[in-house]
Design a protein around this motif. Sequence first.
Motif, PDB file in Angstrom:
ATOM      1  N   ALA A 271     -15.621   1.793   0.108  1.00  0.00           N
ATOM      2  CA  ALA A 271     -14.373   1.245  -0.433  1.00  0.00           C
ATOM      3  C   ALA A 271     -13.192   1.701   0.405  1.00  0.00           C
ATOM      4  O   ALA A 271     -13.262   2.729   1.086  1.00  0.00           O
ATOM      5  CB  ALA A 271     -14.180   1.705  -1.880  1.00  0.00           C
ATOM      6  N   SER A 272     -12.117   0.916   0.338  1.00  0.00           N
ATOM      7  CA  SER A 272     -10.856   1.366   0.945  1.00  0.00           C
ATOM      8  C   SER A 272     -10.122   2.228  -0.079  1.00  0.00           C
ATOM      9  O   SER A 272     -10.424   2.200  -1.269  1.00  0.00           O
ATOM     10  CB  SER A 272      -9.983   0.176   1.326  1.00  0.00           C
ATOM     11  OG  SER A 272      -9.440  -0.400   0.151  1.00  0.00           O
ATOM     12  N   ARG A 273      -9.138   2.954   0.413  1.00  0.00           N
ATOM     13  CA  ARG A 273      -8.377   3.793  -0.506  1.00  0.00           C
ATOM     14  C   ARG A 273      -7.586   2.958  -1.511  1.00  0.00           C
ATOM     15  O   ARG A 273      -7.414   3.369  -2.663  1.00  0.00           O
ATOM     16  CB  ARG A 273      -7.428   4.687   0.295  1.00  0.00           C
ATOM     17  CG  ARG A 273      -6.559   5.536  -0.589  1.00  0.00           C
ATOM     18  CD  ARG A 273      -6.020   6.700   0.163  1.00  0.00           C
ATOM     19  NE  ARG A 273      -4.816   7.210  -0.463  1.00  0.00           N
ATOM     20  CZ  ARG A 273      -4.103   8.197   0.023  1.00  0.00           C
ATOM     21  NH1 ARG A 273      -4.471   8.785   1.138  1.00  0.00           N
ATOM     22  NH2 ARG A 273      -3.038   8.617  -0.585  1.00  0.00           N
ATOM     23  N   GLN A 289      -9.839   8.272   6.675  1.00  0.00           N
ATOM     24  CA  GLN A 289      -9.288   9.575   7.044  1.00  0.00           C
ATOM     25  C   GLN A 289      -9.331  10.577   5.897  1.00  0.00           C
ATOM     26  O   GLN A 289      -9.639  11.750   6.088  1.00  0.00           O
ATOM     27  CB  GLN A 289      -7.852   9.359   7.475  1.00  0.00           C
ATOM     28  CG  GLN A 289      -7.161  10.566   7.987  1.00  0.00           C
ATOM     29  CD  GLN A 289      -5.682  10.278   8.050  1.00  0.00           C
ATOM     30  OE1 GLN A 289      -5.280   9.215   8.524  1.00  0.00           O
ATOM     31  NE2 GLN A 289      -4.886  11.188   7.569  1.00  0.00           N
ATOM     32  N   THR A 290      -9.011  10.127   4.684  1.00  0.00           N
ATOM     33  CA  THR A 290      -9.055  11.045   3.540  1.00  0.00           C
ATOM     34  C   THR A 290     -10.299  10.809   2.691  1.00  0.00           C
ATOM     35  O   THR A 290     -10.406  11.329   1.589  1.00  0.00           O
ATOM     36  CB  THR A 290      -7.776  10.904   2.676  1.00  0.00           C
ATOM     37  OG1 THR A 290      -7.461   9.519   2.549  1.00  0.00           O
ATOM     38  CG2 THR A 290      -6.618  11.627   3.315  1.00  0.00           C
ATOM     39  N   GLY A 291     -11.208  10.008   3.225  1.00  0.00           N
ATOM     40  CA  GLY A 291     -12.490   9.792   2.559  1.00  0.00           C
ATOM     41  C   GLY A 291     -13.596  10.285   3.465  1.00  0.00           C
ATOM     42  O   GLY A 291     -13.475  11.338   4.085  1.00  0.00           O
ATOM     43  N   ILE A 304     -10.670  -5.997   3.454  1.00  0.00           N
ATOM     44  CA  ILE A 304     -10.034  -4.743   3.912  1.00  0.00           C
ATOM     45  C   ILE A 304      -9.230  -5.077   5.163  1.00  0.00           C
ATOM     46  O   ILE A 304      -9.774  -5.639   6.128  1.00  0.00           O
ATOM     47  CB  ILE A 304     -11.093  -3.662   4.234  1.00  0.00           C
ATOM     48  CG1 ILE A 304     -11.886  -3.307   2.967  1.00  0.00           C
ATOM     49  CG2 ILE A 304     -10.441  -2.414   4.827  1.00  0.00           C
ATOM     50  CD1 ILE A 304     -12.997  -2.294   3.186  1.00  0.00           C
ATOM     51  N   SER A 305      -7.941  -4.744   5.156  1.00  0.00           N
ATOM     52  CA  SER A 305      -7.056  -5.192   6.246  1.00  0.00           C
ATOM     53  C   SER A 305      -7.276  -4.424   7.549  1.00  0.00           C
ATOM     54  O   SER A 305      -7.028  -4.942   8.624  1.00  0.00           O
ATOM     55  CB  SER A 305      -5.592  -5.064   5.815  1.00  0.00           C
ATOM     56  OG  SER A 305      -5.297  -3.702   5.551  1.00  0.00           O
ATOM     57  N   GLY A 306      -7.712  -3.144   7.448  1.00  0.00           N
ATOM     58  CA  GLY A 306      -7.927  -2.364   8.672  1.00  0.00           C
ATOM     59  C   GLY A 306      -6.756  -1.461   9.005  1.00  0.00           C
ATOM     60  O   GLY A 306      -6.389  -1.317  10.180  1.00  0.00           O
TER      61      GLY A 306
END
Length: 357
Positions: A271-273, A289-291, A304-306
């Motif tokens: 998943a994205s944040r 980065q935080t996952g 997801i935009s990227g």
Amino acid sequence: MKDFSDYKNIWVFAEQRQGKLVNVALELIGEGKKLAAEISDETRICAVLIGNGVDPLVEELYEYGADTVYVLQDPLLEQYTTDAYAKVMTDAINRYKPEIVLYGATHIGRDLAPRVAARLNTGLTADCTRLDINTANYMDYLEEKTTASLAGLDRNDPSKGLKQTRPAFGGNLMATIITPNTRPQMATVRPGVMDKREREEGARGERIDVNVEISKEDIHVEVLEVVKAAKEMVSLTDASIICSGGRGLGDASGFDLIRAFADKVGGVVGASRAAVDAGWIEQSHQVGQTGTTVKPHIYFACGISGAIQHLAGMQTSDIIVAINKDPECPMMQLADYAIEGDLKKVIPEIMELWDVE
Ligand code: FAD
């Protein structure tokens, strides 16, 4: 000038859980092997295996490239506890003096490494994504790279130190960190960013059984029980296919489609944040980065935009497939296969085609 000539070899903390080595430990042995070759022909890559009844893992470590395995066993080390592991690791480092010590940036590695660093009064770079050996003199390197005062650093340090690279300022720049004045040089490294070596069946190395001095008084917590997560186990770092969903799913029910997609293709749900922050799925699925940093064979990015922070966690995937309405978004630009369209139509079509030869 400080004399570091006693410090030799590269150590990797061979983290194991319930008798199974975690992937990042094997990745670090692969990376450590490359670094060792750059330091000198004599530099050995050593695994440090801590636990109880961990003998069956020693051969696996040789087969993934360890020249030496230091084995630290005791019934009090059966379960990970910060106090016990930090004590025996610190004692072993003081005794054998490795030049570099690497840990996976797992929950355990992130807990253990700073305690050991503090006890040894040495530095630690957390969450590295790249490691190199500085082949030039540190001071030349620093003089070239910085305008800051270099007073206090050793101008004559001839050592080939570790250059540790990690994201900083929200991933907007990559910081290179060196530790010229202390040994051992220590780093935690994100899972999934380094390559494991091909397993060489039958490879053997040297085993050193370390005398462990640990007593109940050294340990201030007691593990009563280990409970496995009742919910779906997320093993993003080991997955070879990941189906990730972002804000483009529209709402939490969009993850029903992603779960069905993952089931169909034998993948794990990412998943994205944005999706996590919206409360559509648990944080343990977050990539970035935080996952979690991932490196699957196929990464499906659905809606997801990227954003740079998402890309930081998945851009080294072997094959990236983006499904998005916006052909201009960064994920579509990065993807090996960019499918423009509504994910609610595209995903069922891929699922249908998946079994067709
Ligand atoms: P959006 O950027 O809103 O993109 C949604 C996409 O879905 C768009 O491209 C849109 O065209 C597409 N879309 C919409 N509807 C459909 C449809 N029906 N079919 C197909 N496509 C559709 N983000 C992470 O992911 N992981 C991290 O670890 C992370 N760490 C961060 C750390 C910091 C310090 C900061 C500041 C941010 C971090 N972020 C992280 C957030 C990151 O900046 C983005 O906000 C986030 O990644 C955006 O998620 P998204 O792509 O799902 O949403």
